[in-house]
Design a protein around this motif. Sequence first.
Motif, PDB file in Angstrom:
ATOM      1  N   LEU A  58      77.982  72.292   0.373  1.00  0.00           N
ATOM      2  CA  LEU A  58      77.090  72.792   1.418  1.00  0.00           C
ATOM      3  C   LEU A  58      76.406  71.642   2.141  1.00  0.00           C
ATOM      4  O   LEU A  58      76.326  71.639   3.377  1.00  0.00           O
ATOM      5  N   CYS A  59      75.940  70.658   1.395  1.00  0.00           N
ATOM      6  CA  CYS A  59      75.306  69.494   2.023  1.00  0.00           C
ATOM      7  C   CYS A  59      76.273  68.812   2.979  1.00  0.00           C
ATOM      8  O   CYS A  59      75.888  68.412   4.084  1.00  0.00           O
ATOM      9  N   LYS A  60      77.520  68.697   2.570  1.00  0.00           N
ATOM     10  CA  LYS A  60      78.529  68.082   3.418  1.00  0.00           C
ATOM     11  C   LYS A  60      78.743  68.903   4.694  1.00  0.00           C
ATOM     12  O   LYS A  60      78.801  68.359   5.792  1.00  0.00           O
ATOM     13  N   GLU A  61      78.834  70.216   4.541  1.00  0.00           N
ATOM     14  CA  GLU A  61      79.077  71.100   5.687  1.00  0.00           C
ATOM     15  C   GLU A  61      77.938  71.066   6.699  1.00  0.00           C
ATOM     16  O   GLU A  61      78.182  71.188   7.899  1.00  0.00           O
ATOM     17  N   ILE A  62      76.707  70.931   6.233  1.00  0.00           N
ATOM     18  CA  ILE A  62      75.565  70.941   7.159  1.00  0.00           C
ATOM     19  C   ILE A  62      75.074  69.522   7.469  1.00  0.00           C
ATOM     20  O   ILE A  62      74.003  69.351   8.053  1.00  0.00           O
ATOM     21  N   SER A  63      75.855  68.542   7.071  1.00  0.00           N
ATOM     22  CA  SER A  63      75.539  67.125   7.319  1.00  0.00           C
ATOM     23  C   SER A  63      74.172  66.728   6.776  1.00  0.00           C
ATOM     24  O   SER A  63      73.389  66.042   7.417  1.00  0.00           O
ATOM     25  N   LYS A  64      73.904  67.186   5.577  1.00  0.00           N
ATOM     26  CA  LYS A  64      72.655  66.839   4.893  1.00  0.00           C
ATOM     27  C   LYS A  64      72.987  65.928   3.720  1.00  0.00           C
ATOM     28  O   LYS A  64      73.938  66.178   2.980  1.00  0.00           O
ATOM     29  N   ARG A  65      72.232  64.899   3.540  1.00  0.00           N
ATOM     30  CA  ARG A  65      72.423  64.013   2.383  1.00  0.00           C
ATOM     31  C   ARG A  65      71.926  64.751   1.140  1.00  0.00           C
ATOM     32  O   ARG A  65      70.766  65.153   1.080  1.00  0.00           O
ATOM     33  N   PRO A  66      72.805  64.937   0.146  1.00  0.00           N
ATOM     34  CA  PRO A  66      72.353  65.630  -1.070  1.00  0.00           C
ATOM     35  C   PRO A  66      71.280  64.815  -1.775  1.00  0.00           C
ATOM     36  O   PRO A  66      71.331  63.590  -1.800  1.00  0.00           O
ATOM     37  N   GLU A  67      70.320  65.519  -2.314  1.00  0.00           N
ATOM     38  CA  GLU A  67      69.285  64.839  -3.080  1.00  0.00           C
ATOM     39  C   GLU A  67      69.908  64.252  -4.334  1.00  0.00           C
ATOM     40  O   GLU A  67      70.787  64.849  -4.938  1.00  0.00           O
ATOM     41  N   LYS A  68      69.459  63.083  -4.703  1.00  0.00           N
ATOM     42  CA  LYS A  68      69.905  62.430  -5.926  1.00  0.00           C
ATOM     43  C   LYS A  68      68.751  62.476  -6.926  1.00  0.00           C
ATOM     44  O   LYS A  68      67.652  62.004  -6.632  1.00  0.00           O
ATOM     45  N   PRO A  69      69.004  63.058  -8.081  1.00  0.00           N
ATOM     46  CA  PRO A  69      67.922  63.095  -9.064  1.00  0.00           C
ATOM     47  C   PRO A  69      67.693  61.733  -9.692  1.00  0.00           C
ATOM     48  O   PRO A  69      68.629  60.954  -9.866  1.00  0.00           O
ATOM     49  N   TYR A  70      66.457  61.444  -9.977  1.00  0.00           N
ATOM     50  CA  TYR A  70      66.096  60.280 -10.773  1.00  0.00           C
ATOM     51  C   TYR A  70      66.643  58.976 -10.202  1.00  0.00           C
ATOM     52  O   TYR A  70      67.597  58.407 -10.696  1.00  0.00           O
ATOM     53  N   SER A  71      66.017  58.520  -9.156  1.00  0.00           N
ATOM     54  CA  SER A  71      66.449  57.321  -8.440  1.00  0.00           C
ATOM     55  C   SER A  71      66.244  56.040  -9.239  1.00  0.00           C
ATOM     56  O   SER A  71      66.825  55.010  -8.912  1.00  0.00           O
ATOM     57  N   GLY A  72      65.410  56.089 -10.254  1.00  0.00           N
ATOM     58  CA  GLY A  72      65.091  54.880 -11.000  1.00  0.00           C
ATOM     59  C   GLY A  72      63.750  54.300 -10.578  1.00  0.00           C
ATOM     60  O   GLY A  72      63.242  53.375 -11.198  1.00  0.00           O
ATOM     61  N   LYS A  73      63.179  54.846  -9.526  1.00  0.00           N
ATOM     62  CA  LYS A  73      61.857  54.406  -9.098  1.00  0.00           C
ATOM     63  C   LYS A  73      60.833  55.391  -9.649  1.00  0.00           C
ATOM     64  O   LYS A  73      60.911  56.585  -9.399  1.00  0.00           O
ATOM     65  N   VAL A  74      59.880  54.863 -10.412  1.00  0.00           N
ATOM     66  CA  VAL A  74      58.834  55.687 -10.986  1.00  0.00           C
ATOM     67  C   VAL A  74      57.503  55.103 -10.551  1.00  0.00           C
ATOM     68  O   VAL A  74      57.238  53.924 -10.783  1.00  0.00           O
ATOM     69  N   MET A  75      56.697  55.916  -9.930  1.00  0.00           N
ATOM     70  CA  MET A  75      55.378  55.446  -9.511  1.00  0.00           C
ATOM     71  C   MET A  75      54.340  56.394 -10.083  1.00  0.00           C
ATOM     72  O   MET A  75      54.420  57.601  -9.880  1.00  0.00           O
ATOM     73  N   PHE A  76      53.407  55.843 -10.833  1.00  0.00           N
ATOM     74  CA  PHE A  76      52.328  56.657 -11.367  1.00  0.00           C
ATOM     75  C   PHE A  76      51.086  55.800 -11.530  1.00  0.00           C
ATOM     76  O   PHE A  76      51.164  54.582 -11.588  1.00  0.00           O
ATOM     77  N   ARG A  77      49.958  56.458 -11.575  1.00  0.00           N
ATOM     78  CA  ARG A  77      48.688  55.751 -11.709  1.00  0.00           C
ATOM     79  C   ARG A  77      48.228  55.823 -13.166  1.00  0.00           C
ATOM     80  O   ARG A  77      48.333  56.861 -13.805  1.00  0.00           O
ATOM     81  N   ILE A  78      47.721  54.685 -13.653  1.00  0.00           N
ATOM     82  CA  ILE A  78      47.181  54.630 -15.003  1.00  0.00           C
ATOM     83  C   ILE A  78      45.844  53.906 -14.971  1.00  0.00           C
ATOM     84  O   ILE A  78      45.511  53.217 -14.000  1.00  0.00           O
ATOM     85  N   ASP A  79      45.105  54.056 -16.023  1.00  0.00           N
ATOM     86  CA  ASP A  79      43.816  53.390 -16.158  1.00  0.00           C
ATOM     87  C   ASP A  79      44.028  51.874 -16.061  1.00  0.00           C
ATOM     88  O   ASP A  79      44.977  51.343 -16.658  1.00  0.00           O
ATOM     89  N   PRO A  80      43.202  51.160 -15.310  1.00  0.00           N
ATOM     90  CA  PRO A  80      43.366  49.709 -15.184  1.00  0.00           C
ATOM     91  C   PRO A  80      43.387  48.972 -16.522  1.00  0.00           C
ATOM     92  O   PRO A  80      44.094  47.980 -16.677  1.00  0.00           O
ATOM     93  N   ALA A  81      42.648  49.467 -17.503  1.00  0.00           N
ATOM     94  CA  ALA A  81      42.648  48.815 -18.817  1.00  0.00           C
ATOM     95  C   ALA A  81      44.014  48.962 -19.489  1.00  0.00           C
ATOM     96  O   ALA A  81      44.501  48.022 -20.130  1.00  0.00           O
ATOM     97  N   VAL A  82      44.648  50.112 -19.339  1.00  0.00           N
ATOM     98  CA  VAL A  82      45.988  50.323 -19.898  1.00  0.00           C
ATOM     99  C   VAL A  82      46.984  49.433 -19.162  1.00  0.00           C
ATOM    100  O   VAL A  82      47.862  48.821 -19.782  1.00  0.00           O
ATOM    101  N   HIS A  83      46.839  49.331 -17.843  1.00  0.00           N
ATOM    102  CA  HIS A  83      47.704  48.469 -17.039  1.00  0.00           C
ATOM    103  C   HIS A  83      47.608  47.024 -17.535  1.00  0.00           C
ATOM    104  O   HIS A  83      48.624  46.350 -17.724  1.00  0.00           O
ATOM    105  N   ALA A  84      46.391  46.574 -17.762  1.00  0.00           N
ATOM    106  CA  ALA A  84      46.188  45.199 -18.221  1.00  0.00           C
ATOM    107  C   ALA A  84      46.812  44.971 -19.591  1.00  0.00           C
ATOM    108  O   ALA A  84      47.480  43.955 -19.830  1.00  0.00           O
TER     109      ALA A  84
END
Length: 110
Positions: A58-84
Amino acid sequence: MTETMKFKGYYGSVELSIEDDCLHGRLLGIADIITYEGNTVHEIKAAFKEAVDDYLQLCKEISKRPEKPYSGKVMFRIDPAVHAKAALAAELQGKSLNQWAQEVLSDATK
């Protein structure tokens, strides 16, 4: 309990519906809502693979790029003390924070 399957890089869930007397699931990790169902394990596996193939077609027929699960990029916020603490732990092991976090998350999800 939810089980998962994998096909062509896509993951799908499998759940039991006592009320409907069937197995059902959906593709995971993408915003598009793709569902499938079956009455047996064999049927749910086939329905999952068919759902993935249909989605890609269907994505091909409607010229839509299919979504790719789990790109490998993870962005999340954590407490600065945990980050350190995490950054220090990585540095003490001679690793980048990304390398260290990948190992920690990999170990936690085994």
